[in-house]
Write an enzyme that holds these catalytic residues in place. Structure first.
Site, PDB file in Angstrom:
ATOM      1  N   ILE A  97     -20.678  98.109  28.829  1.00  0.00           N
ATOM      2  CA  ILE A  97     -20.631  96.680  28.363  1.00  0.00           C
ATOM      3  C   ILE A  97     -22.110  96.222  28.385  1.00  0.00           C
ATOM      4  O   ILE A  97     -22.459  95.107  27.881  1.00  0.00           O
ATOM      5  CB  ILE A  97     -19.880  95.875  29.335  1.00  0.00           C
ATOM      6  CG1 ILE A  97     -20.497  95.710  30.649  1.00  0.00           C
ATOM      7  CG2 ILE A  97     -18.503  96.252  29.047  1.00  0.00           C
ATOM      8  CD1 ILE A  97     -19.853  94.463  31.385  1.00  0.00           C
ATOM      9  N   ASP A  98     -22.970  96.797  28.793  1.00  0.00           N
ATOM     10  CA  ASP A  98     -24.350  96.389  29.198  1.00  0.00           C
ATOM     11  C   ASP A  98     -25.359  96.736  27.909  1.00  0.00           C
ATOM     12  O   ASP A  98     -26.622  96.017  27.736  1.00  0.00           O
ATOM     13  CB  ASP A  98     -25.232  96.995  30.225  1.00  0.00           C
ATOM     14  CG  ASP A  98     -24.636  96.801  31.539  1.00  0.00           C
ATOM     15  OD1 ASP A  98     -23.756  95.969  31.821  1.00  0.00           O
ATOM     16  OD2 ASP A  98     -24.758  97.364  32.680  1.00  0.00           O
ATOM     17  N   ARG A 135       9.992  95.867  11.808  1.00  0.00           N
ATOM     18  CA  ARG A 135       9.478  94.815  10.534  1.00  0.00           C
ATOM     19  C   ARG A 135       8.124  95.140  10.135  1.00  0.00           C
ATOM     20  O   ARG A 135       7.430  95.522  10.802  1.00  0.00           O
ATOM     21  CB  ARG A 135       9.605  93.494  11.305  1.00  0.00           C
ATOM     22  CG  ARG A 135       9.160  92.442  10.403  1.00  0.00           C
ATOM     23  CD  ARG A 135       9.611  90.978  10.819  1.00  0.00           C
ATOM     24  NE  ARG A 135      11.026  90.940  11.095  1.00  0.00           N
ATOM     25  CZ  ARG A 135      11.383  89.727  11.800  1.00  0.00           C
ATOM     26  NH1 ARG A 135      10.739  88.960  12.522  1.00  0.00           N
ATOM     27  NH2 ARG A 135      12.725  89.367  11.780  1.00  0.00           N
ATOM     28  N   GLN A 166     -11.569  81.542   7.831  1.00  0.00           N
ATOM     29  CA  GLN A 166     -12.994  80.866   7.943  1.00  0.00           C
ATOM     30  C   GLN A 166     -13.424  80.932   9.535  1.00  0.00           C
ATOM     31  O   GLN A 166     -14.633  80.740   9.893  1.00  0.00           O
ATOM     32  CB  GLN A 166     -13.354  79.569   7.376  1.00  0.00           C
ATOM     33  CG  GLN A 166     -13.035  79.934   5.862  1.00  0.00           C
ATOM     34  CD  GLN A 166     -13.230  78.427   5.002  1.00  0.00           C
ATOM     35  OE1 GLN A 166     -13.567  77.381   5.722  1.00  0.00           O
ATOM     36  NE2 GLN A 166     -13.095  78.487   3.705  1.00  0.00           N
ATOM     37  N   GLY A 210     -10.902  86.084   0.175  1.00  0.00           N
ATOM     38  CA  GLY A 210     -11.774  87.104   0.039  1.00  0.00           C
ATOM     39  C   GLY A 210     -12.136  87.118  -1.648  1.00  0.00           C
ATOM     40  O   GLY A 210     -12.943  88.061  -1.777  1.00  0.00           O
ATOM     41  N   THR A 230     -14.897  89.211  34.437  1.00  0.00           N
ATOM     42  CA  THR A 230     -14.221  88.566  33.309  1.00  0.00           C
ATOM     43  C   THR A 230     -14.883  89.182  32.137  1.00  0.00           C
ATOM     44  O   THR A 230     -14.137  89.369  31.031  1.00  0.00           O
ATOM     45  CB  THR A 230     -14.287  87.124  33.201  1.00  0.00           C
ATOM     46  OG1 THR A 230     -15.608  86.862  33.459  1.00  0.00           O
ATOM     47  CG2 THR A 230     -13.379  86.640  34.335  1.00  0.00           C
ATOM     48  N   SER A 288     -16.317  86.354   2.474  1.00  0.00           N
ATOM     49  CA  SER A 288     -15.702  87.328   1.634  1.00  0.00           C
ATOM     50  C   SER A 288     -16.628  88.473   1.756  1.00  0.00           C
ATOM     51  O   SER A 288     -16.574  89.688   1.304  1.00  0.00           O
ATOM     52  CB  SER A 288     -15.744  86.754   0.157  1.00  0.00           C
ATOM     53  OG  SER A 288     -15.175  85.536   0.298  1.00  0.00           O
ATOM     54  N   ARG A 294     -15.271 107.468  39.051  1.00  0.00           N
ATOM     55  CA  ARG A 294     -16.467 108.058  39.413  1.00  0.00           C
ATOM     56  C   ARG A 294     -16.413 109.329  40.268  1.00  0.00           C
ATOM     57  O   ARG A 294     -15.680 109.116  41.224  1.00  0.00           O
ATOM     58  CB  ARG A 294     -17.568 107.053  40.065  1.00  0.00           C
ATOM     59  CG  ARG A 294     -17.711 105.849  39.357  1.00  0.00           C
ATOM     60  CD  ARG A 294     -19.005 105.076  39.568  1.00  0.00           C
ATOM     61  NE  ARG A 294     -18.872 103.641  38.800  1.00  0.00           N
ATOM     62  CZ  ARG A 294     -19.474 103.272  37.825  1.00  0.00           C
ATOM     63  NH1 ARG A 294     -20.162 104.199  37.324  1.00  0.00           N
ATOM     64  NH2 ARG A 294     -19.234 101.972  37.155  1.00  0.00           N
TER      65      ARG A 294
END
Ligand code: ATP
Length: 835
Positions: free
Chosen positions: A223-224, A626, A728, A634, A358, A590, A146
């Site tokens: 987040i609100d 890799r 699922q 689906g 959190t 799906s 801020r």
């Protein structure tokens, strides 16, 4: 164009995804028309240059006091010579691949002394690979702060100077309403700031002319979910995930000990988190700022509600209090006070849990990866189209449509909510929130309290509830909502277990308010489900409808459910028992029900895919080189593979719609080889290839893995993983639960309306119209009812999927973000130095 992005205000999950999208898309400078989901790759000849501003506006004010060249470097930045290929294409991406600070930003070692450092550099140029894999990280890697200085004219003058010094002409701001206001103030003042800088002799007339206008666009990171004119803000879905995880954990201990829990969640001026957590977590009571309890004494109101719940046998009580909740006289309602009330008046063993920070943290959920990516792309497009006279826009979302709204209009409406609350005008406060908010609140009351709103006796129905097809997250939450709606309105909810097979075997039972209490968080199907269609014996099915006196039917499931509805609607010609209102609520991982953009379960499965791919990617990256071929379920619908690729940052995706052929595979191998050649030495990463299980009968996952392993040679290795039924998902995602409640209540209201219409006809000749057999769909920015007969034209019955899915072009988009089209186009002579 030279674009800078900053994150400001409180951090939120998904901010990194915004930065990643803006940087990558900015560099590629592509135009993506989200309205039609049409991908237009217009002009690659010159991409934008992209910067990040560290520490929000504070970084903009501080600027760069130390030049990169003066630092002690342990690695030179990759800044390649200006040797454009004939078509300009390959040079552009290679040139913009890395500027070397990505790792410092990602690891938070920016100010580490003695090595390459970001010390004294707040405006940092970043390349395509500098932001690689950022979106699996929570918070914001470029930092937020801020800034008091930016609030002053002097601070903004310095910020303008720093932007011009670095040659920047566009700014993307991701933050809350304060940050967006700051952005608008900055833009409005810009001409005066440039004039002042010129008159002070800090910039030349030429520079002043070059930077006469500032382009700005805002994205809401909060987040609100407190911003008006958008359904969701970046980070809110993840925070909701954190809260629901906590509620699910608390639920079990609350039940064991027959306790009450009071949870305090974030939301100073906005009750969205508390409300949605209440809906998806199956809470008993919620306190939100926009709608304080209406009675004289909230203590009496909550005690009466909880007492009734206990009286019918509930063993646990969950109360959710938003941080900014008040009573109707604006006296704060705090969790500890609620606890005291429940303990003293009801004698309940009550505990308080304050979730605090959190809620902000953790890995972003799937939605907080897809949404910021799409919004980030739209932000770049908005900047490219901006003119000196166009307003500053904020990028929002309405249902499933990315929108642009005038930034200050959205900020003004957001502030009006707080003003309305302060003026105790709660009706007005609610009206400024999006319609979904109000609907969710009313929905919460309908399914959480034992209040009654019984319809006249003559209008009461026996409502059959059935699950069909494979289990999908949210099926149980939808059924719970339907049962409670029925009981509240005086209808009788009847469970048909195990689909049409169960109906024929008379597996039919009543359901109670308490019996479905814990269904919200349960995965799978509590009613039992299978794929048997009513055509197995349509006459017998009709006879069972008659025998059990069903007045209405709610079916929750996937493509089979649509098919079943169609069969029964057509069966109305022969069987009067089907002349009742019947609805289909789409639920399938799906997401293959035609016309609807989201089915219940499609968000849960996306999250399961993201979780699995994050773990796989970690393993793939640990071995540095890799490639993992990940197989998804689906059926013949590519939703999960395609949107999953966007949500996981996969490099390639194969779907049944597009199929696979040798030419494409050859190009894909070339792309991967080029990609690995261009990786910084020793810094190669694991990469994902997502493949739908039936994308090709010939090029199976096994074949793909072997082929990539063979072709990868010394550049990369290949492995495969089949995710199968794990997709699922175990516990349904909060988005699926909330959507389940909202859609289920709409289905019930539809059945009621259609039933009343039927009652107006003579008993013996009741004739239901085709419209009364319908599917509830989410289409772009709204919910729409589609009569089953109308849906047939939009269905590919043979392949069991819709004809024009919204994600059709997401495959190109996901691959574009991996740089596939550009890397394939790279001339081999440009690659020679990397061999
Ligand atoms: P949150 O919702 O998480 O609080 P926010 O964006 O609303 O996020 P604020 O602290 O209000 O957070 O604003 C963030 C920054 O935006 C401020 O520190 C300030 O630098 C800048 N800012 C806010 N309002 C203005 C303004 N009116 N003029 C200039 N800058 C502003």
């Amino acid at each position: 164009m030279k674009i800078a992005i900053l994150t400001s205000g409180g951090d939120s999950a998904g901010m990194n995804a915004v930065v990643r999208a803006v940087v990558k898309v900015g560099i590629l400078k592509q135009v993506y028309n989200l309205t039609s989901y049409l991908l237009l790759l217009t002009n690659f000849s010159r991409g934008c240059e992209t910067w990040v501003v560290r520490e929000g506006y504070e970084g903009l004010v501080r600027g760069n006091t130390e030049a990169l060249s003066e630092q002690s470097l342990d690695e030179e930045p990759v800044d390649l010579p200006d040797n454009t290929s004939p078509d300009g294409t390959s040079f552009n991406l290679i040139h913009n691949l890395r500027f070397g600070d990505g790792d410092l930003l990602k690891d938070g070692t920016g100010d580490h002394p003695g090595t390459r450092s970001l010390k004294g550099r707040y405006i940092v140029r970043v390349g395509f690979d500098d932001v690689r894999a950022w979106f699996a990280e929570g918070g914001t890697l470029i930092g937020t702060a801020r800034s008091k200085t930016f609030r002053t004219p002097e601070g903004r003058l310095q910020a303008a100077y720093n932007m011009i010094k670095e040659g920047l002409d566009a700014l993307v701001v991701c933050g809350g309403d304060g940050s967006l206001t700051g952005a608008d103030v900055f833009r409005a003042e810009w001409p005066k700031l440039v004039e002042a800088l010129q008159s002070e002799g800090r910039i030349t007339a030429e520079k002043a002319k070059l930077h006469a206008h500032l382009r700005i666009v805002g994205l809401v990171g909060s987040i609100d979910n407190d911003m008006s004119m958008t359904d969701l803000t970046i980070g809110a879905p993840t925070a909701l995930h954190r809260i629901c995880e906590a509620i699910d954990n608390i639920n079990s201990t609350a039940t064991s000990h027959s306790r009450a829990f009071v949870l305090e969640v974030m939301g100073r001026h906005c009750g969205w988190l508390a409300l949605l957590a209440g809906v998806s977590g199956g809470a008993d009571f919620i306190f939100i700022p926009e709608r304080p309890p209406t009675s004289e004494s909230w203590e009496d109101e909550i005690c009466e509600c909880i007492h009734r719940h206990r009286e019918v046998g509930k063993r646990k009580t969950i109360v959710i209090v938003a941080e900014g909740a008040t009573d109707r006289d604006l006296n704060p309602i705090k969790a500890d006070h609620v606890k005291d009330v429940l303990t003293e008046r009801l004698g309940l063993d009550t505990r308080v849990t304050t979730l605090g920070h959190t809620q902000r943290g953790g890995r972003p959920c799937a939605y907080d990866r897809v949404l910021p990516t799409l919004q980030g792309m739209e932000a770049v497009e908005t900047l490219l189209e901006a003119t000196p006279t166009s307003p500053s826009y904020m990028i929002g979302i309405q249902e499933n449509k990315i929108t642009r709204v005038p930034l200050m209009e959205a900020v003004a409406m957001t502030r009006a909510v707080s003003a309305a609350i302060e003026a105790k005008d709660f009706e007005k406060a609610m009206s400024y929130r999006d319609p979904e908010f109000k609907e969710s609140f009313e929905g919460f009351l309908k399914i959480s309290t034992l209040d009654q709103e019984k319809v006249p006796e003559t209008q009461r129905m026996r409502v059959a509830l059935m699950h069909m097809g494979a289990p999908a997250g949210g099926m149980n939450a939808a059924t719970r909502a339907a049962v409670r709606y029925c009981i509240r309105h005086g209808h009788t909810p009847i469970a048909v277990h195990n689909g049409f097979r169960g109906l024929l075997d008379d597996e039919v039972h009543g359901l109670s308010w308490l019996g479905v209490d814990s269904w919200t968080a349960r995965g799978g199907s509590e009613l039992g489900t299978n794929r048997t269609l009513p055509s197995v014996d349509l006459g017998a099915v009709a006879a069972k409808f008659q025998e059990h006196q069903f007045h209405a039917l709610l079916m929750i499931g996937g493509f089979e459910t649509f098919n079943s509805l169609l069969i029964m609607e057509e069966g109305r010609r022969h069987y009067p028992a089907f002349h009742i209102p019947m609805v289909h609520l789409p639920a399938t991982i799906s997401n293959n029900v035609p016309m609807t953009e989201w089915s219940l379960g499609s968000d849960t499965s996306l999250n399961a895919l993201v979780d699995a791919c994050d773990a796989i990617k970690q393993s793939a990256s640990a071995s540095r080189n890799r490639v993992f071929v990940v197989e998804t379920q689906g059926g013949k619908c590519g939703y999960l593979a395609t949107v999953g690729a966007l949500a996981t940052g996969a490099s390639l995706v194969y779907t049944p719609e597009q199929g696979m052929d040798l030419d494409t595979l050859r190009r894909d191998v070339r792309f991967l080889k080029t990609r690995y050649k261009l990786d910084a030495k020793g810094r190669s990463e694991g990469r994902l290839v997502i493949k739908n299980e039936v994308a090709s009968q010939v090029y199976t996952t096994d074949v793909m893995q072997k082929m990539l392993k063979e072709e990868g040679g010394t550049l990369f290795d290949a492995r495969s993983a089949s995710l199968g039924h794990t997709l699922q998902g175990g516990v349904p995602s909060p988005m699926d639960r909330a959507r389940a409640v909202r859609l289920s209540l709409k289905c019930m209201a539809f059945l009621e309306r259609e039933h009343v219409k039927l009652l107006q006809q003579p008993v013996k000749a009741r004739h239901a119209t085709p419209d009364s057999a319908a599917i509830i769909t989410i289409q772009s920015s709204s919910l729409k009812w589609v009569p089953v007969q109308e849906m047939v034209a939009h269905a590919d019955m043979q392949n069991r999927r819709g004809k024009n899915p919204w994600w059709a072009n997401i495959k190109e988009l996901a691959e574009l973000l991996a740089g596939r089209p550009q890397l394939i186009g790279i001339h081999s002579k440009d690659l020679a130095q990397y061999e």
